[in-house]
Write an enzyme that holds these catalytic residues in place. Structure first.
Site, mmCIF file in Angstrom:
data_model
loop_
_atom_site.group_PDB
_atom_site.id
_atom_site.type_symbol
_atom_site.label_atom_id
_atom_site.label_comp_id
_atom_site.label_asym_id
_atom_site.label_seq_id
_atom_site.Cartn_x
_atom_site.Cartn_y
_atom_site.Cartn_z
ATOM 1 N N ASP A 133 0.848 -0.955 0.112
ATOM 2 C CA ASP A 133 0.087 -0.145 -0.514
ATOM 3 C C ASP A 133 0.917 1.255 -0.139
ATOM 4 O O ASP A 133 0.494 1.943 0.604
ATOM 5 C CB ASP A 133 -0.871 0.230 1.116
ATOM 6 C CG ASP A 133 -1.671 -1.221 1.228
ATOM 7 O OD1 ASP A 133 -2.130 -1.875 0.049
ATOM 8 O OD2 ASP A 133 -2.456 -1.580 1.938
ATOM 9 N N TYR A 177 1.625 -7.717 -3.929
ATOM 10 C CA TYR A 177 1.271 -8.844 -3.464
ATOM 11 C C TYR A 177 -0.201 -9.913 -3.416
ATOM 12 O O TYR A 177 -0.584 -10.289 -3.239
ATOM 13 C CB TYR A 177 0.788 -8.129 -2.136
ATOM 14 C CG TYR A 177 -0.067 -7.382 -1.089
ATOM 15 C CD1 TYR A 177 -1.676 -7.318 -1.189
ATOM 16 C CD2 TYR A 177 0.458 -5.662 -0.911
ATOM 17 C CE1 TYR A 177 -2.628 -6.436 -1.120
ATOM 18 C CE2 TYR A 177 -0.336 -5.150 -0.728
ATOM 19 C CZ TYR A 177 -1.947 -4.883 -1.128
ATOM 20 O OH TYR A 177 -2.968 -4.408 -0.251
ATOM 21 N N TRP A 236 -1.097 -13.869 3.379
ATOM 22 C CA TRP A 236 -1.772 -12.980 4.499
ATOM 23 C C TRP A 236 -3.242 -12.914 3.686
ATOM 24 O O TRP A 236 -3.573 -12.219 2.868
ATOM 25 C CB TRP A 236 -1.139 -11.417 3.708
ATOM 26 C CG TRP A 236 -1.728 -10.440 4.530
ATOM 27 C CD1 TRP A 236 -2.708 -9.854 4.699
ATOM 28 C CD2 TRP A 236 -1.425 -9.491 5.738
ATOM 29 N NE1 TRP A 236 -2.877 -8.649 5.130
ATOM 30 C CE2 TRP A 236 -1.851 -8.638 5.596
ATOM 31 C CE3 TRP A 236 -0.007 -9.268 5.888
ATOM 32 C CZ2 TRP A 236 -1.445 -7.357 6.441
ATOM 33 C CZ3 TRP A 236 0.711 -8.661 6.561
ATOM 34 C CH2 TRP A 236 -0.015 -7.464 6.860
ATOM 35 N N ASN A 302 -6.116 -11.902 8.691
ATOM 36 C CA ASN A 302 -5.727 -10.831 9.187
ATOM 37 C C ASN A 302 -7.575 -10.382 8.809
ATOM 38 O O ASN A 302 -8.011 -9.956 8.672
ATOM 39 C CB ASN A 302 -5.012 -9.965 7.854
ATOM 40 C CG ASN A 302 -5.422 -8.037 8.311
ATOM 41 O OD1 ASN A 302 -4.994 -7.767 9.537
ATOM 42 N ND2 ASN A 302 -5.503 -6.964 7.117
#
Length: 729
Positions: A133, A177, A236, A302
């Protein structure tokens, strides 16, 4: 894990210890130190082994990454790292310098090493560098030093990794990602290929899957990215993340499957009710198959920003990790409980909710005492008395009984999970409620007048009301649960769903004639809880695609329509819509012989529309409406031998044919087409236009009446069922 020789290629399948656990990587208020310690206890109990510290709003993790921790902060971190070790959880400290680091500046690299050295002194032995990000444009100094952004990131990551002594766990989060960020594709991404070629093999790479919040992660997609990265990735997983929308919470299980489907002779349909002569099949769509486990280096969830509702997300991830692919070794030990060779999301969810219910009802969690009237009779603990000399109040004859809170049940938590399931799927009860409300709304005429569907409508309305009542009772029992910490994390969400369900419930009762129309539904000045969204909601509702990603899309709240000119190739589809609506009719009139309308020959394709006087409406399913006109209606009238006085044709010489399929619930496209059509008719020199409508066609009568410009006109010789509405131009 032994360090591989840097000259050898790392195997692309998962090797060594399987990383499993939680990443605190969301935007928003970070968890407290006490909550993180509680997380470590849960991870140890359920067999997970890793915690990645990466809260975006920890200033010294991201925005002020160069700053060392002060003494008080250092003490807290040391305590946290120590607590993780006590519970056999690997504490991975992540730092995110990508917002403003100059990769080519040695002082910047030294500052990064100094910061991680400090954390290493706290007892941390595992680290992560995150470049997610951030802007991808390098500063001029870095452009001179590095051939690409990927080379800059890899260079500093390798240097830090070696400086720290090549830790056993060292994670790298790339800027690209997920697959959707890769240009032009995963395999052809120069960024990812550079990472795969240049990143030291002892460093693991974080990956979110096809998207930032990935609906599905397939074995094939992991094999593809592994071949590029030259190592198995660590997922993730943002499937339970809710930091992008403060109105959503996710309490569904890790990995989902879809529900009951049925085949008929021509198509595959989603089933909403068991009907005769239907053949049903169950399909389990594996969004995260356990076959992934041997292909991965690990999985970190997450989850939701709120700590306590993450019980389900983390618990079911642990259960998922227990069920490796068939024939594969078990990478994650889950304690002494029996291993389940086949992961079932529903079974995992039930197990998690059963355990969560115990936590809801416990009083040894932070959050205040249990309400005395919720305590079990066997409890030896007495409620606190403020005046020992006063006897408990006992209601007398005819007085209101004391309020007694009902205890929370497992069914309540199952309902809660269904209402707040996952980003791409509602739970079973939520889907059923949406389907029932849609059916009750579309079949509301059965409630207004006696038809063959009236009994079914009333029965389904009562079932819908029962489901709404279950939501209210769930809210009441949750509100009285002893563990207030969990309740406070949930409270805004359950208040919101209770309010929304209440409005839907009142609306259905109004349709059924059981109550006066709700002021919240029909009032021009409702209370603020009667509408949703604030400024953000108003912005979204003004956008053309609002509602197109609703999980229940029949019909969508707002569809995207295309209006284009009519062409001769549209004739068969226009006629199909005309015949379909003609057959549908209204009530019994559809079964009777109906006199033709002047515009019928236009809709049936027997007479083409006048130049520039034809418009077609399309949605994502295809042609769904049309607006056609003849600037001179006399030939069409003659075709059906309709005698019309010359004065009528002099004042309104043009005829209009407008039709919309029932799936077009929004009148706006029809209004736009009528406006454009009247403009074209006016340009031709016509003084006015009219349309003929059957009295049974309440939908189009209502539409033209609400336009305001069309008025009823008298026309001699009209069949009894036909009305004429006209407008001057």
């Amino acid at each position: 894990m032994s360090k591989p020789d840097s000259t050898k290629r790392q195997p692309v399948t998962g090797t060594g210890r399987f990383i499993s656990g939680v990443v605190e990587g969301f935007y928003g208020r970070p968890w407290t130190m006490e909550q993180r310690t509680e997380l470590f206890k849960r991870e140890q109990k359920w067999g997970l082994n890793t915690y990645l510290y990466a809260p975006k709003d920890d200033y010294k993790h991201r925005m002020y990454w160069r700053d060392l921790y002060a003494a008080e902060e250092a003490e807290q971190l040391m305590g946290l790292i120590s607590a993780a070790k006590q519970h056999d959880v690997e504490f991975v400290y992540a730092i995110s310098p990508g917002l403003d680091i100059t990769f080519s500046n040695p002082k910047e690299v030294a500052a990064l090493k100094r910061k991680l050295d400090q954390v290493k002194e706290f007892g941390c032995r595992s680290f992560s560098l995150l470049f997610d990000d951030i802007e991808t444009e390098m500063c001029p100094a870095d452009k001179q030093a590095f051939s690409s952004f990927a080379h800059a990131q890899v260079a500093i990551t390798n240097e830090v990794y070696k400086h720290l002594g090549e830790p056993e766990v060292f994670l790298f989060c790339p800027t690209d990602y997920c697959a959707v960020f890769c240009t032009p594709s995963v395999t052809q991404s120069s960024y990812l290929n550079t990472v795969g070629e240049k990143l030291l093999p002892g460093i693991d790479v974080l990956w979110t899957g096809p998207k930032v919040v990935s609906h599905k992660i397939s074995v094939e997609s992991i094999e593809e990215v592994s071949s590029v990265l030259k190592r198995a990735p660590v997922i993730w997983d943002n499937i339970h993340a809710n930091d992008y929308d403060p109105q959503r919470l996710f309490l569904g299980p890790y990995k989902v499957f879809f529900s009951l489907l049925y085949f008929n002779s021509v198509r595959l349909c989603v089933c909403t009710s068991m009907t005769p002569m239907s053949i049903y099949y169950c399909f389990f769509k594996k969004d995260r198959p356990t076959d992934l486990i041997p292909k991965l280096k690990g999985v970190l969830t997450n989850p939701n920003c709120e700590f306590y509702p993450n019980f389900v997300a983390i618990h079911t991830l642990a259960t998922w990790c227990k069920a490796p692919a068939e024939g594969a070794p078990r990478d994650v030990e889950m304690g002494d409980e029996e291993q389940d060779p086949c992961y079932s999301p529903q079974k995992a969810l039930n197990l998690a909710l059963t355990d969560w219910l115990e936590e809801f009802m416990s009083t040894d969690q932070p959050g205040g005492p249990c309400h005395p009237r919720l305590k079990k009779e066997s409890s030896e603990e007495e409620p606190m008395q403020t005046d020992m000399g006063e006897s408990p109040y006992v209601p007398g004859p005819g007085e209101n009984p004391l309020y007694t809170a009902e205890p929370l049940t497992l069914d309540d938590l199952k309902l809660l999970s269904d209402l707040f399931y996952l980003p791409y799927e509602h739970g079973t009860t939520a889907r059923t409620m949406l389907q029932e409300l849609d059916w009750l709304k579309n079949q509301s005429q059965a409630a207004a007048a006696e038809t063959d569907k009236t009994a079914e409508w009333c029965s389904r309305a009562q079932q819908f009301d029962n489901m709404c009542e279950a939501v209210v009772q769930m809210f009441n029992r949750l509100s009285n649960a002893p563990n207030r910490s969990i309740l406070y994390d949930l409270y805004n969400y359950i208040c919101d769903i209770k309010s929304g369900v209440g409005l839907a419930r009142a609306y259905v009762k109004t349709l059924g004639g059981h109550s006066q129309p709700s002021a919240q539904l029909l009032n021009d000045d409702p209370e603020p809880w009667g509408f949703r969204g604030g400024l953000s909601g108003e912005f979204q509702r003004m956008l053309p695609g609002h509602g197109n990603r609703d999980l229940f899309r029949h019909p969508p709240m707002t569809a995207v329509y295309c209006i284009r000119p009519y062409c001769p190739e549209d004739k068969p589809e226009v006629e199909r819509i005309f015949r379909e609506m003609q057959k549908a009719g209204e009530g019994k009139t559809a079964l009777m012989a109906q006199p033709p309308l002047i515009s019928d020959s236009l809709s049936a394709g027997e007479i083409p529309p006048s130049p520039l006087c034809g418009l077609i409406l399309e949605d994502d399913l295809g042609l769904c409406g049309y607006a056609l006109a003849l600037t001179d209606a006399k030939p069409a009238a003659a075709k059906i031998q309709r005698a019309v006085s010359g004065s009528v044709f002099e004042e309104f010489p043009s005829v209009i044919a407008l039709e919309m399929l029932p799936r077009v619930a929004d009148p706006s496209p029809a209004k736009r087409m009528i406006g454009q059509l009247l403009s074209s008719i006016r340009s031709s020199g016509s003084r006015g236009a009219f349309c003929e409508l059957r009295q049974s066609n309440r939908r189009m009568l209502d539409f033209y009446s609400k336009l305001g410009s069309f008025k009823l006109v008298q026309m001699d010789g009209l069949p009894q069922d036909i009305l004429v509405m006209a407008t001057s131009l």
